[in-house]
Design a protein around this motif. Structure first.
Motif, mmCIF file in Angstrom:
data_model
loop_
_atom_site.group_PDB
_atom_site.id
_atom_site.type_symbol
_atom_site.label_atom_id
_atom_site.label_comp_id
_atom_site.label_asym_id
_atom_site.label_seq_id
_atom_site.Cartn_x
_atom_site.Cartn_y
_atom_site.Cartn_z
ATOM 1 N N ARG A 104 -56.203 81.729 17.247
ATOM 2 C CA ARG A 104 -56.639 81.014 16.037
ATOM 3 C C ARG A 104 -56.388 79.512 16.124
ATOM 4 O O ARG A 104 -56.167 78.844 15.115
ATOM 5 C CB ARG A 104 -55.946 81.596 14.795
ATOM 6 C CG ARG A 104 -56.257 83.070 14.565
ATOM 7 C CD ARG A 104 -55.647 83.578 13.262
ATOM 8 N NE ARG A 104 -55.894 84.985 13.088
ATOM 9 C CZ ARG A 104 -57.028 85.510 12.624
ATOM 10 N NH1 ARG A 104 -58.034 84.705 12.281
ATOM 11 N NH2 ARG A 104 -57.163 86.814 12.486
ATOM 12 N N GLN A 105 -56.421 78.970 17.356
ATOM 13 C CA GLN A 105 -56.308 77.533 17.547
ATOM 14 C C GLN A 105 -57.663 76.850 17.555
ATOM 15 O O GLN A 105 -57.749 75.622 17.429
ATOM 16 C CB GLN A 105 -55.567 77.246 18.859
ATOM 17 C CG GLN A 105 -54.141 77.778 18.885
ATOM 18 C CD GLN A 105 -53.501 77.646 20.265
ATOM 19 O OE1 GLN A 105 -54.146 77.246 21.227
ATOM 20 N NE2 GLN A 105 -52.217 77.989 20.360
ATOM 21 N N LEU A 106 -58.727 77.640 17.761
ATOM 22 C CA LEU A 106 -60.095 77.123 17.735
ATOM 23 C C LEU A 106 -60.942 78.036 16.865
ATOM 24 O O LEU A 106 -60.672 79.233 16.745
ATOM 25 C CB LEU A 106 -60.693 77.095 19.150
ATOM 26 C CG LEU A 106 -60.160 76.103 20.170
ATOM 27 C CD1 LEU A 106 -60.881 76.309 21.498
ATOM 28 C CD2 LEU A 106 -60.331 74.665 19.695
ATOM 29 N N THR A 107 -61.986 77.471 16.280
ATOM 30 C CA THR A 107 -62.987 78.297 15.619
ATOM 31 C C THR A 107 -63.956 78.819 16.680
ATOM 32 O O THR A 107 -63.961 78.353 17.824
ATOM 33 C CB THR A 107 -63.768 77.498 14.577
ATOM 34 O OG1 THR A 107 -64.532 76.474 15.249
ATOM 35 C CG2 THR A 107 -62.833 76.846 13.561
ATOM 36 N N PRO A 135 -60.849 78.591 26.300
ATOM 37 C CA PRO A 135 -61.459 78.619 24.963
ATOM 38 C C PRO A 135 -61.293 79.961 24.253
ATOM 39 O O PRO A 135 -61.005 79.984 23.045
ATOM 40 C CB PRO A 135 -62.932 78.315 25.249
ATOM 41 C CG PRO A 135 -62.921 77.530 26.510
ATOM 42 C CD PRO A 135 -61.812 78.119 27.319
ATOM 43 N N GLU A 150 -66.121 76.000 17.931
ATOM 44 C CA GLU A 150 -65.430 75.083 18.848
ATOM 45 C C GLU A 150 -65.255 75.733 20.221
ATOM 46 O O GLU A 150 -65.402 75.057 21.250
ATOM 47 C CB GLU A 150 -64.073 74.703 18.263
ATOM 48 C CG GLU A 150 -64.165 73.809 17.033
ATOM 49 C CD GLU A 150 -62.838 73.660 16.304
ATOM 50 O OE1 GLU A 150 -62.673 72.674 15.562
ATOM 51 O OE2 GLU A 150 -61.955 74.544 16.486
ATOM 52 N N ALA A 151 -64.934 77.019 20.239
ATOM 53 C CA ALA A 151 -64.777 77.711 21.522
ATOM 54 C C ALA A 151 -66.093 77.741 22.286
ATOM 55 O O ALA A 151 -66.134 77.498 23.501
ATOM 56 C CB ALA A 151 -64.266 79.137 21.281
ATOM 57 N N ARG A 175 -66.755 74.374 23.873
ATOM 58 C CA ARG A 175 -65.948 74.100 25.066
ATOM 59 C C ARG A 175 -66.495 74.848 26.286
ATOM 60 O O ARG A 175 -66.486 74.319 27.400
ATOM 61 C CB ARG A 175 -64.488 74.483 24.815
ATOM 62 C CG ARG A 175 -63.794 73.565 23.822
ATOM 63 C CD ARG A 175 -62.307 73.643 23.936
ATOM 64 N NE ARG A 175 -61.652 72.811 22.941
ATOM 65 C CZ ARG A 175 -60.346 72.675 22.815
ATOM 66 N NH1 ARG A 175 -59.543 73.336 23.641
ATOM 67 N NH2 ARG A 175 -59.826 71.907 21.883
ATOM 68 N N ALA A 190 -57.638 80.367 23.143
ATOM 69 C CA ALA A 190 -57.369 79.551 21.964
ATOM 70 C C ALA A 190 -58.006 80.159 20.713
ATOM 71 O O ALA A 190 -57.428 80.116 19.624
ATOM 72 C CB ALA A 190 -57.883 78.125 22.182
ATOM 73 N N LEU A 191 -59.178 80.729 20.862
ATOM 74 C CA LEU A 191 -59.829 81.402 19.733
ATOM 75 C C LEU A 191 -59.010 82.606 19.294
ATOM 76 O O LEU A 191 -58.796 82.824 18.090
ATOM 77 C CB LEU A 191 -61.231 81.840 20.133
ATOM 78 C CG LEU A 191 -61.996 82.692 19.109
ATOM 79 C CD1 LEU A 191 -62.313 81.885 17.856
ATOM 80 C CD2 LEU A 191 -63.275 83.249 19.722
#
Length: 382
Positions: free
Chosen positions: A339-342, A332, A345-346, A349, A335-336
């Motif tokens: 910049r694949q997750l906000t 998570p 969202e992180a 997860r 990905a944050l």
């Protein structure tokens, strides 16, 4: 030593986007502890180190044994290397902005933990493990909210606990007064004896101070392979984990205990065989240490390996939970960072991963209880 509880209601979790985090509050610890303080705290001041430890251990074992900890499920984010080097790709000390980014990520992990609590995770034994360098703000918030807190005694990334000469040792421990004080050690019984002796001595001094001040001790034991051991196995680290490491863990625990190192809870790299977990648990409680327990670390980076180890360890008497880190928050946060997750969202997860680990542990316990009950019914006289 009792764990803190708080009547303060859980406030709403607010996930902040990058760039909108509050400024960290500076901490001014009242004082620091130098190595001499560990010796001064001993009830046998002036005696030789071996006599002091023998007296202290005998006294504590007979009169001051803490109550066993029934469960402990830690979300661990006390690491420094994973954030500085692996995640941010730093090759040197972080700039103030980079250090602040690491604090933000640790706050985000804590947000995921709080989300899990809001979604109904049982509070008994659930808690966090943070460091004193980047985790101060999280530690302060956790204490305010009545969350079980464990803190690392030393700076993360050190090969061994370094008390130094006149240097401050864990001032954050006295400042925050966590329920558990954690230290880590790399100890292979077949490594250089001088290195092992030095690490044992330092941990024994830490043991003395923690016992004299009524603090619970978490010891993270890592048993990395020596070059000779790996060469004997053709460089196969999986074979080392399966064939050699379990017995080396038991030997390492025994040697550390003999050297005066007395943790309340051993944090151990995960084991994937029942017989290995049993041997480790027996060694942890050898010699009248009935209050001592074990928890497992996420030695395996993938969920498949972690699930197997959770299911194996959970039913074993003496294993009371886990301290899981990268497996729960690495993807998570990565990905944050990409910049694949906000941030929201992180955090979600991380919450889901922590809940998943708890569910796996509890399912293994329930399955074991059902099997034990069925066996008792089969052998019961009609």
């Amino acid at each position: 030593m009792s764990w803190r509880t708080s009547s303060r209601a859980q406030s709403e979790v607010r996930v902040r986007e990058p760039g909108r985090w509050p400024a960290p509050v500076p901490i001014d610890p009242p004082h620091c502890f130098a190595p001499g303080d560990f010796r001064a705290a001993s009830p046998c001041r002036g005696a030789s180190p071996s006599k002091r430890r023998a007296h202290l251990r005998s006294f504590l074992m007979s009169t001051l044994q803490p109550a066993p900890v029934p469960h402990l499920y830690l979300l661990a984010f006390d690491e420094r290397h994973s954030f500085e080097n692996a995640l941010l790709g730093l090759s040197g000390p972080p700039t103030p902005d980079e250090a602040e980014a690491i604090r933000h990520m640790k706050t985000l992990i804590y947000t995921g933990f709080r989300l899990a609590l809001r979604r109904g995770v049982k509070h008994d034994g659930t808690g966090i493990l943070v460091d004193g360098q980047y985790g101060n703000n999280v530690a302060r918030q956790a204490l305010e909210e009545g969350i079980l807190l464990a803190m690392a005694a030393e700076k993360n990334g050190q090969e061994e606990l370094d008390l130094g000469e006149g240097a401050c040792v864990g001032p954050h421990i006295e400042t925050f007064d966590p329920a558990f004080t954690q230290a880590r050690v790399r100890y292979n019984p077949e490594d250089e004896q001088e290195i092992n002796a030095r690490r044992t001595e330092r941990l024994a001094l830490l043991t003395e101070w923690l016992q004299a001040h009524g603090r619970r001790f978490l010891l993270e034991l890592r048993v990395p392979a020596t070059q000779a051991q790996l060469e004997a196995l053709g460089g196969d680290e999986d074979r080392y984990d399966h064939e050699l490491r379990p017995s080396l863990v038991v030997r390492a625990m025994s040697e550390l205990q003999a050297g005066g190192v007395e943790p309340d809870i051993w944090m151990l790299e995960s084991l994937d065989r029942t017989e290995d977990c049993l041997r480790v648990a027996l060694q942890a409680r050898e010699g009248g240490r009935e209050h001592v327990s074990c928890i497992i670390l996420d030695h395996h980076a993938d969920w498949e390996g972690l699930e197997r180890c959770l299911r194996v360890a959970a039913p074993i008497p003496g294993f009371i939970g886990f301290a899981l880190g990268r497996t729960l928050w690495w993807e998570p946060l990565q990905a944050l960072h990409q910049r694949q997750l906000t941030a929201a969202e992180a955090a979600q997860r991380i919450c889901d991963n922590y809940q998943r680990a708890l569910l796996l542990w509890n399912e293994a316990l329930l399955r074991s209880d059902c099997q034990r009950s069925a066996m008792q019914q089969e052998v019961a006289p009609s």
